[in-house]
Scaffold this motif. Structure first.
Motif, PDB file in Angstrom:
ATOM      1  N   PHE A  47     -24.342   7.191  20.501  1.00 20.12           N
ATOM      2  CA  PHE A  47     -23.857   8.937  20.333  1.00 20.12           C
ATOM      3  C   PHE A  47     -22.565   9.170  18.993  1.00 20.12           C
ATOM      4  O   PHE A  47     -21.728  10.445  19.493  1.00 20.12           O
ATOM      5  N   GLY A  48     -22.392   8.472  18.207  1.00 24.79           N
ATOM      6  CA  GLY A  48     -21.181   8.889  17.293  1.00 24.79           C
ATOM      7  C   GLY A  48     -21.482   9.679  16.502  1.00 24.79           C
ATOM      8  O   GLY A  48     -20.401  10.656  15.705  1.00 24.79           O
ATOM      9  N   ALA A  49     -21.680   8.791  15.302  1.00 19.83           N
ATOM     10  CA  ALA A  49     -22.593   9.371  14.149  1.00 19.83           C
ATOM     11  C   ALA A  49     -22.699  10.721  14.244  1.00 19.83           C
ATOM     12  O   ALA A  49     -24.142  10.820  14.937  1.00 19.83           O
ATOM     13  N   GLY A  50     -22.262  12.008  13.492  1.00 21.36           N
ATOM     14  CA  GLY A  50     -23.512  13.383  13.140  1.00 21.36           C
ATOM     15  C   GLY A  50     -24.109  13.275  12.674  1.00 21.36           C
ATOM     16  O   GLY A  50     -24.301  14.388  11.258  1.00 21.36           O
TER      17      GLY A  50
ATOM     18  N   VAL B  61       0.734  -0.769  -0.067  1.00 22.81           N
ATOM     19  CA  VAL B  61       0.297  -0.345   0.120  1.00 22.81           C
ATOM     20  C   VAL B  61       1.126   1.111  -0.294  1.00 22.81           C
ATOM     21  O   VAL B  61       1.701   1.197   0.055  1.00 22.81           O
ATOM     22  N   SER B  62       0.666   2.072  -0.559  1.00 23.36           N
ATOM     23  CA  SER B  62       1.536   3.383  -0.678  1.00 23.36           C
ATOM     24  C   SER B  62       1.425   4.015   0.646  1.00 23.36           C
ATOM     25  O   SER B  62       0.593   3.988   0.942  1.00 23.36           O
ATOM     26  N   ALA B  63       2.722   5.202   0.848  1.00 21.11           N
ATOM     27  CA  ALA B  63       2.762   5.174   2.246  1.00 21.11           C
ATOM     28  C   ALA B  63       1.613   6.640   2.544  1.00 21.11           C
ATOM     29  O   ALA B  63       0.939   6.741   3.059  1.00 21.11           O
ATOM     30  N   ARG B  64       1.405   6.253   0.877  1.00 16.27           N
ATOM     31  CA  ARG B  64       0.296   8.076   1.189  1.00 16.27           C
ATOM     32  C   ARG B  64      -0.845   8.025   1.946  1.00 16.27           C
ATOM     33  O   ARG B  64      -1.516   8.285   2.233  1.00 16.27           O
ATOM     34  N   VAL B  65      -0.857   6.871   1.258  1.00 21.75           N
ATOM     35  CA  VAL B  65      -2.900   6.063   1.440  1.00 21.75           C
ATOM     36  C   VAL B  65      -3.293   5.536   2.880  1.00 21.75           C
ATOM     37  O   VAL B  65      -3.406   5.237   3.625  1.00 21.75           O
ATOM     38  N   GLY B  66      -1.083   4.634   2.512  1.00 23.81           N
ATOM     39  CA  GLY B  66      -1.700   3.962   3.882  1.00 23.81           C
ATOM     40  C   GLY B  66      -1.226   4.949   5.394  1.00 23.81           C
ATOM     41  O   GLY B  66      -1.500   4.060   6.509  1.00 23.81           O
ATOM     42  N   ALA B  67      -0.990   5.645   5.615  1.00 27.01           N
ATOM     43  CA  ALA B  67      -0.700   7.046   6.778  1.00 27.01           C
ATOM     44  C   ALA B  67      -1.703   7.286   6.647  1.00 27.01           C
ATOM     45  O   ALA B  67      -2.941   7.903   7.980  1.00 27.01           O
ATOM     46  N   ILE B  68      -2.949   6.820   6.286  1.00 30.39           N
ATOM     47  CA  ILE B  68      -4.230   7.630   6.154  1.00 30.39           C
ATOM     48  C   ILE B  68      -5.159   6.678   7.487  1.00 30.39           C
ATOM     49  O   ILE B  68      -5.149   5.517   7.415  1.00 30.39           O
ATOM     50  N   SER B  69      -5.892   7.219   8.234  1.00 30.86           N
ATOM     51  CA  SER B  69      -6.409   6.451   9.201  1.00 30.86           C
ATOM     52  C   SER B  69      -7.740   6.422   8.927  1.00 30.86           C
ATOM     53  O   SER B  69      -8.218   7.580   8.583  1.00 30.86           O
ATOM     54  N   GLU B  70      -8.747   5.593   9.499  1.00 31.65           N
ATOM     55  CA  GLU B  70      -9.659   5.394   9.539  1.00 31.65           C
ATOM     56  C   GLU B  70     -10.844   6.367  10.373  1.00 31.65           C
ATOM     57  O   GLU B  70     -10.550   6.541  10.914  1.00 31.65           O
ATOM     58  N   SER B  71     -11.511   6.611   8.992  1.00 32.14           N
ATOM     59  CA  SER B  71     -12.737   7.910  10.355  1.00 32.14           C
ATOM     60  C   SER B  71     -12.968   7.098  11.528  1.00 32.14           C
ATOM     61  O   SER B  71     -14.351   6.261  11.381  1.00 32.14           O
ATOM     62  N   ALA B  72     -12.666   8.449  12.654  1.00 31.86           N
ATOM     63  CA  ALA B  72     -12.851   7.550  13.453  1.00 31.86           C
ATOM     64  C   ALA B  72     -14.603   7.504  14.104  1.00 31.86           C
ATOM     65  O   ALA B  72     -15.391   6.381  14.775  1.00 31.86           O
ATOM     66  N   THR B  73     -14.995   8.464  13.640  1.00 31.22           N
ATOM     67  CA  THR B  73     -16.618   9.070  14.371  1.00 31.22           C
ATOM     68  C   THR B  73     -17.434   7.304  13.269  1.00 31.22           C
ATOM     69  O   THR B  73     -18.054   6.606  14.065  1.00 31.22           O
ATOM     70  N   LEU B  74     -17.178   7.165  12.013  1.00 25.80           N
ATOM     71  CA  LEU B  74     -17.740   6.409  11.685  1.00 25.80           C
ATOM     72  C   LEU B  74     -18.160   5.066  11.889  1.00 25.80           C
ATOM     73  O   LEU B  74     -18.483   3.326  11.781  1.00 25.80           O
ATOM     74  N   ALA B  75     -16.627   4.725  12.831  1.00 23.94           N
ATOM     75  CA  ALA B  75     -15.745   3.914  13.125  1.00 23.94           C
ATOM     76  C   ALA B  75     -16.587   3.056  14.330  1.00 23.94           C
ATOM     77  O   ALA B  75     -17.323   2.233  14.548  1.00 23.94           O
ATOM     78  N   VAL B  76     -16.587   4.068  15.005  1.00 20.72           N
ATOM     79  CA  VAL B  76     -17.677   4.117  16.527  1.00 20.72           C
ATOM     80  C   VAL B  76     -19.297   3.638  15.998  1.00 20.72           C
ATOM     81  O   VAL B  76     -19.146   2.423  16.334  1.00 20.72           O
ATOM     82  N   ASP B  77     -19.571   4.621  14.746  1.00 25.36           N
ATOM     83  CA  ASP B  77     -21.210   4.451  14.656  1.00 25.36           C
ATOM     84  C   ASP B  77     -21.234   2.883  13.879  1.00 25.36           C
ATOM     85  O   ASP B  77     -22.409   1.778  14.209  1.00 25.36           O
ATOM     86  N   ALA B  78     -20.397   2.964  12.949  1.00 31.55           N
ATOM     87  CA  ALA B  78     -20.578   0.930  12.424  1.00 31.55           C
ATOM     88  C   ALA B  78     -20.146  -0.329  14.105  1.00 31.55           C
ATOM     89  O   ALA B  78     -20.912  -0.839  13.337  1.00 31.55           O
TER      90      ALA B  78
END
Length: 411
Positions: free
Chosen positions: A48-51, A16-33
């Motif tokens: 109380f996660g998703a806005g 995976v490219s370093a550029r994209v590999g450095a991106i974190s998953e959206s924490a708010t969407l992760a909590v909602d999921a």
């Protein structure tokens, strides 16, 4: 594998490219999921996660989308930058709602506000350019900046200032590499709203130093009490040629799933962002654009009703959170989030565990109280939690009551 390890690998080793590999998953969407997965498994989790508003999209907007489905014109490609009639309607809506007069050619219709933010930063930033980011920030901002090659520079405000940064703090963060100031009012995640005087002071500071400003106005209609929304390029007109305004239909019209946002700015920047979009996604779904056209061309009755409910919930959640020993929650003036400090609870024992940070505390709350909240680490400030109060009144009271019961055991 960490981003640092990925970056150190040779190109042939790197999957995976370093550029994209450095991106974190959206924490708010992760909590909602995670909350939704637990609910699907039969656990009575309150999230109380998703806005996103808990209201349905207004009927007249849905009807416009249904009509669009039957129109062969919308079965084909349309201009990548947006339907001309929608761009004109967004320009008219912007003049109506904030007093900012723009031309349709200054509007780019995007797949939600996130795409507008990324494409705007991509059009403005060269590698190494710095963006001053008032913190706590929404999770997507720093990721978009870094993906565009920029460097986010955090300027932290806390509950003592109502989560508002000062000109002095901004000036202390400015360097010869600073190109853009990110400005958000009302704020996600804190609900902070800047006064007209504060907006003017910050805008004049940016203009004085020749900075660009990207201002996110997605919560413009969600302000409460005596707070008022003020559009930065209206308050400081000299910024017009170096300002990009991001907005969308998601929050105002309960249309988070429709994915229609927009960016407004100088024509050369908007054209550059549109060129990027022409290769990335081409046009936004025509059916969603037709729905957005009905939304922005209509009145604001729907948001007025939502705002009344949010205001009621806002008062309830702040009162209940402040009843918990070790929690301090300023009253938000806008958006639909509470952002309490929970530093007074860290290190205390709760059902055999001693959460050392707000990530661990959020895990305890989810596992022991079956309530999903987002830890402050996701927003750049450990020691806090974000709770969206865009959920039903009964769920809100039940959820915070569970937290009260659990956290009362802290010792």
């Amino acid at each position: 594998m960490t981003a640092a390890n990925t970056a150190s690998q040779s190109p042939t080793e790197r999957r995976v490219s370093a550029r994209v590999g450095a991106i974190s998953e959206s924490a708010t969407l992760a909590v909602d999921a995670k909350a939704k997965a637990l609910k699907a498994a039969g656990r009575p989790v309150i999230g109380f996660g998703a806005g996103e508003p808990d209201f349905p999209t207004p009927d007249y907007i849905v009807e416009a989308a249904i009509a669009a489905c039957t129109n062969p014109t919308y079965h084909r490609y349309t201009p990548a930058g947006g339907l001309p009639e929608l761009k004109a309607a967004i320009a008219a809506k912007t003049a109506r709602d904030s007093g900012y007069e723009v031309e349709p050619a200054q509007v780019l219709v995007t797949n939600g506000g996130k795409q507008a933010i990324y494409e705007s930063f991509a059009a403005l930033l060269d590698p190494g350019d710095e963006v001053i980011v008032p913190t706590p920030y929404w999770t997507t901002y720093p990721e978009s900046i870094q993906l565009a090659g920029g460097v986010p520079v955090d300027v932290i405000a806390d509950e003592t200032t109502g989560y508002r940064v000062s000109v002095e703090q901004l000036e202390a963060a400015r360097t010869p590499r600073t190109k853009v100031l990110l400005f958000v009012s009302p704020s996600n995640p804190t609900g902070a709203v800047y006064s007209r005087e504060q907006v003017e002071a910050i805008g004049r500071w940016a203009a004085e130093h020749g900075l660009w400003v990207l201002t996110d106005e997605i919560y413009e209609h969600l302000v409460y009490g005596t707070a008022e929304f003020h559009s930065l390029p209206v308050v400081v007109p000299e910024l017009r040629d170096k300002c990009v305004v991001v907005n969308g239909v998601a929050k105002t019209y309960a249309m988070t799933g429709w994915r229609v946002g927009w960016a407004i700015g100088p024509k050369d920047v908007i054209k550059a962002a549109a060129n990027l979009q022409s290769h990335a996604t081409s046009n936004v779904s025509n059916v969603a654009q037709a729905a957005a056209l009905a939304a922005v061309s209509g009145d604001l009755d729907a948001v007025a009703k939502m705002r009344e409910a949010f205001d009621r919930r806002r008062k309830t959640i702040v009162r209940m959170l402040n009843e918990i020993e070790g929690v301090e929650c300023p009253e938000p003036e806008g958006a639909f989030y509470a952002y309490p400090s929970v530093k007074g609870l860290l290190g205390k024992e709760i059902r055999g565990r001693r959460p050392a940070n707000s990530v661990e505390l959020a895990e305890v709350i989810l596992e022991e109280a079956e309530v999903a909240v987002v830890p402050g680490e996701a927003f750049g400030t450990p020691g806090y939690l974000r709770l969206s109060y865009a959920l039903g009144d009964e769920d809100l009271v039940e959820g915070v009551s569970r937290m009260q019961k659990l956290l009362a055991e802290a010792q």
